[in-house]
Design an enzyme around this catalytic site. Structure first.
Site, PDB file in Angstrom:
ATOM      1  N   ASP A   1       2.771  -0.844  -8.852  1.00  0.00           N
ATOM      2  CA  ASP A   1       2.572  -1.229  -7.368  1.00  0.00           C
ATOM      3  C   ASP A   1       3.678  -0.315  -6.777  1.00  0.00           C
ATOM      4  O   ASP A   1       4.721  -0.240  -6.645  1.00  0.00           O
ATOM      5  CB  ASP A   1       3.136  -2.807  -7.087  1.00  0.00           C
TER       6      ASP A   1
ATOM      7  N   LYS B   1       6.702   1.656  -1.005  1.00  0.00           N
ATOM      8  CA  LYS B   1       8.130   1.083  -1.219  1.00  0.00           C
ATOM      9  C   LYS B   1       9.103   2.236  -1.356  1.00  0.00           C
ATOM     10  O   LYS B   1       8.846   3.383  -1.481  1.00  0.00           O
ATOM     11  CB  LYS B   1       8.184   0.493  -2.705  1.00  0.00           C
TER      12      LYS B   1
ATOM     13  N   LYS C   1      -1.409 -12.078 -12.269  1.00  0.00           N
ATOM     14  CA  LYS C   1      -1.342 -11.092 -11.422  1.00  0.00           C
ATOM     15  C   LYS C   1      -1.319  -9.798 -12.560  1.00  0.00           C
ATOM     16  O   LYS C   1      -0.439  -9.640 -13.266  1.00  0.00           O
ATOM     17  CB  LYS C   1      -0.422 -11.122 -10.227  1.00  0.00           C
TER      18      LYS C   1
ATOM     19  N   ARG D   1      -0.938 -11.105  -3.607  1.00  0.00           N
ATOM     20  CA  ARG D   1      -1.588 -12.500  -3.123  1.00  0.00           C
ATOM     21  C   ARG D   1      -3.146 -12.049  -2.707  1.00  0.00           C
ATOM     22  O   ARG D   1      -3.942 -12.924  -2.841  1.00  0.00           O
ATOM     23  CB  ARG D   1      -0.930 -12.993  -1.923  1.00  0.00           C
TER      24      ARG D   1
END
Ligand code: BES
Ligand code: MN
Ligand code: ZN
Length: 493
Positions: free
Chosen positions: A267, A274, A262, A348
């Site tokens: 992120d 977040k 990954k 994912r």
């Protein structure tokens, strides 16, 4: 790469600043010599319980006239049994790491690590060499010279008081190669998001071409042609273009082992943003990519006969007017429709395209490595990676490699019942199963894209980052996965 000298001979003639030795252990001989220099102080310290030899405990004895300083390093519980009192390989790795970090902290410029005779086994020598290299790591590229930690990287030696064990040079060299690759992974992971962008990560991969590894990096245009809709969906919110990086070590050919990492270079969560507290740590969301890059680098340097393919889907996950939204339905390489209910479950998504692509390569096994879920950190802390697999034999081989490499894994189930959490009202699957069993539903999602190929998933969300320094692990990026993958591939026949 740092040099590690392998030497033997009388301790009297060592011209180093510090001799480090694991203690207690089956070191009666050499330890007695050191104690002799010190007029019996070591013995008294042990007797009085001033030094107890707990894991990572150190005791420093300033140089007796005409001799180096002496450092005792504790090995902790289970150091030895009645018939074999020498430290295990993992303990030797830790002792070496403690010793080298001590040198850096105290500006000592040369270190000799005394190896117990019985630790002359190849695996212990390899582990000691690894520990020396790993403890010596720091990421200083962005600092002024004067604020760098331990500017005086010490010169390193492994020594025996008598004849060095046969094969020690080769074992030390293997350890150096593997640890150097792990430090390379740590260096990549340490880089902030603005330094390690997807394009820059691809450039780092391309630089491995010099070592004889074949490398390609697909651009967004190529990704559109090839139908990488999931990777493109994740990257849409960012001005940084995505890449799909493919590396190959040809070895002796045959069906490849495929390693997938990954590579989310930052992120933020995307539209499912977040919380800002601690968000800066999400630069380490490409640690899986770094692990597989480190692994193929070490395996190629070691001349592994296996054919190995590494795949890295890399992108930045940001919110913007172009970003993918909760509720959007996309299609990737597999052709299946995916409802994106949470843009923070982006790992994912990018992995699903890479895994679908991997199945087309006729692999004997696929292993993916990813900082996939916060739930894995909650479940296992920073002490083990989550292991999930559709193949018991592969899972067992990884568990065995885990013990040999000293990188812990813990298997979690992928029972069909968990699949329910991923059922979508509108598409073939949705990308989040909510909070319950989140590491497992994440793994389950991945499993849906590997067809029937033996596959395993390593969730390194916890193990990729260290909140505190310990033994051979400085604070920060760990390079988790490199030693485990190298050990597994070298053991896979
Ligand atoms: N990169 C994170 C997982 C992560 C969290 C890694 C903490 C390292 C430390 C991942 O992309 C993520 O955000 N996962 C979500 C999934 C959820 C939305 C289903 C999580 O674990 O909260
Ligand atoms: Mn996320
Ligand atoms: Zn992520």
């Amino acid at each position: 790469m740092r040099d590690i000298e392998v030497r033997s001979g009388a301790l009297e003639n060592l011209d180093v600043d510090l001799i480090a030795v694991s203690a207690p252990g089956a070191l009666a001989g050499p330890l007695a010599i050191l104690d002799g220099w010190l007029g019996g102080v070591i013995d008294r310290c042990m007797e009085q319980g001033v030094y107890r030899g707990k894991a990572d405990e150190t005791s420093f004895f300033p140089s007796p006239p005409g001799h180096p300083h002496v450092l005792l390093v504790g090995v902790g519980e289970g150091a030895g049994t009645a018939d074999d009192e020498s430290p295990t390989a993992s303990q030797m790795r830790a002792v070496a790491g403690v010793a080298v970090r001590f040198c850096r902290e105290h500006r000592l410029s040369s270190l000799a690590l005394l190896l117990p005779e019985a630790a002359g086994r190849a695996e212990s020598v390899q582990a000691a060499a690894e520990g020396l290299m790993l403890g010596d790591f720091s990421y200083d590229a962005l600092r002024a010279e004067k604020t760098r930690f331990g500017r005086t990287a010490p010169s390193l030696a492994l020594i025996w008081s008598e004849e060095a064990a046969a094969g020690a040079e080769a074992a030390a060299s293997t350890g150096r190669t593997i640890a150097d690759a792990q430090n390379f992974a740590r260096d990549l992971v340490s880089r902030p998001g603005n330094v390690a962008t997807p394009v820059r990560l691809a450039e780092e991969a391309e630089a491995l071409g010099e070592r004889g590894i074949a490398v390609q990096a697909w651009s967004a245009e190529k990704l559109r042609e090839e139908g990488f809709g999931a990777l493109l969906a994740v990257s849409k919110g960012s001005a940084e273009p995505p890449r799909f990086i493919i590396l190959e070590h040809r070895g002796e050919g045959g069906s490849p082992i495929v390693l997938v990492g990954k590579g989310i270079t930052f992120d933020s969560g995307g539209i499912s943003l977040k919380p800002s507290k601690g968000m800066e740590e999400m630069k380490y969301d490409m640690a899986g990519a770094a692990a597989v890059l480190g692994a193929i680098r070490a395996l190629s340097d070691l001349g592994t006969s296996r054919r190995i393919v590494v795949l890295i889907p890399t992108a930045e996950n940001l919110p913007s007017g172009n970003a993918v939204k909760p509720g959007d339905v996309i299609r990737g390489v597999s052709g299946r429709s995916i409802e994106i209910v949470n843009t923070d479950a982006e790992g994912r998504l990018v992995l699903s395209d890479a895994l679908s692509y991997a199945t087309r390569l006729g692999p004997s096994a696929i292993v993916d490595v990813a900082t996939l879920t916060g739930g894995c950190v909650v479940a296992l802390g920073r002490h083990a990676a989550g292991l999930m697999s559709n193949d018991d034999e592969l899972a067992r081989a990884l568990e065995e490699a885990s013990i040999r490499s000293g990188e812990r894994v813990w298997r979690l189930p992928l029972w069909p019942e968990y699949g329910k959490q991923l059922e979508s009202d509108i598409a073939d699957i949705k990308n989040s199963g909510g909070r319950e069993a989140s590491p497992i539903t994440a793994g389950y999602f991945l499993k849906e894209f590997v067809e029937n190929v033996p596959w395993a998933h390593l969730d390194i969300a916890g193990t990729a980052w260290a909140d505190e320094a310990r033994a051979h692990q400085p604070k920060g990026a760990t390079g988790a996965g490199v030693r485990l993958l190298v050990e597994w591939v070298r053991g896979a026949r």
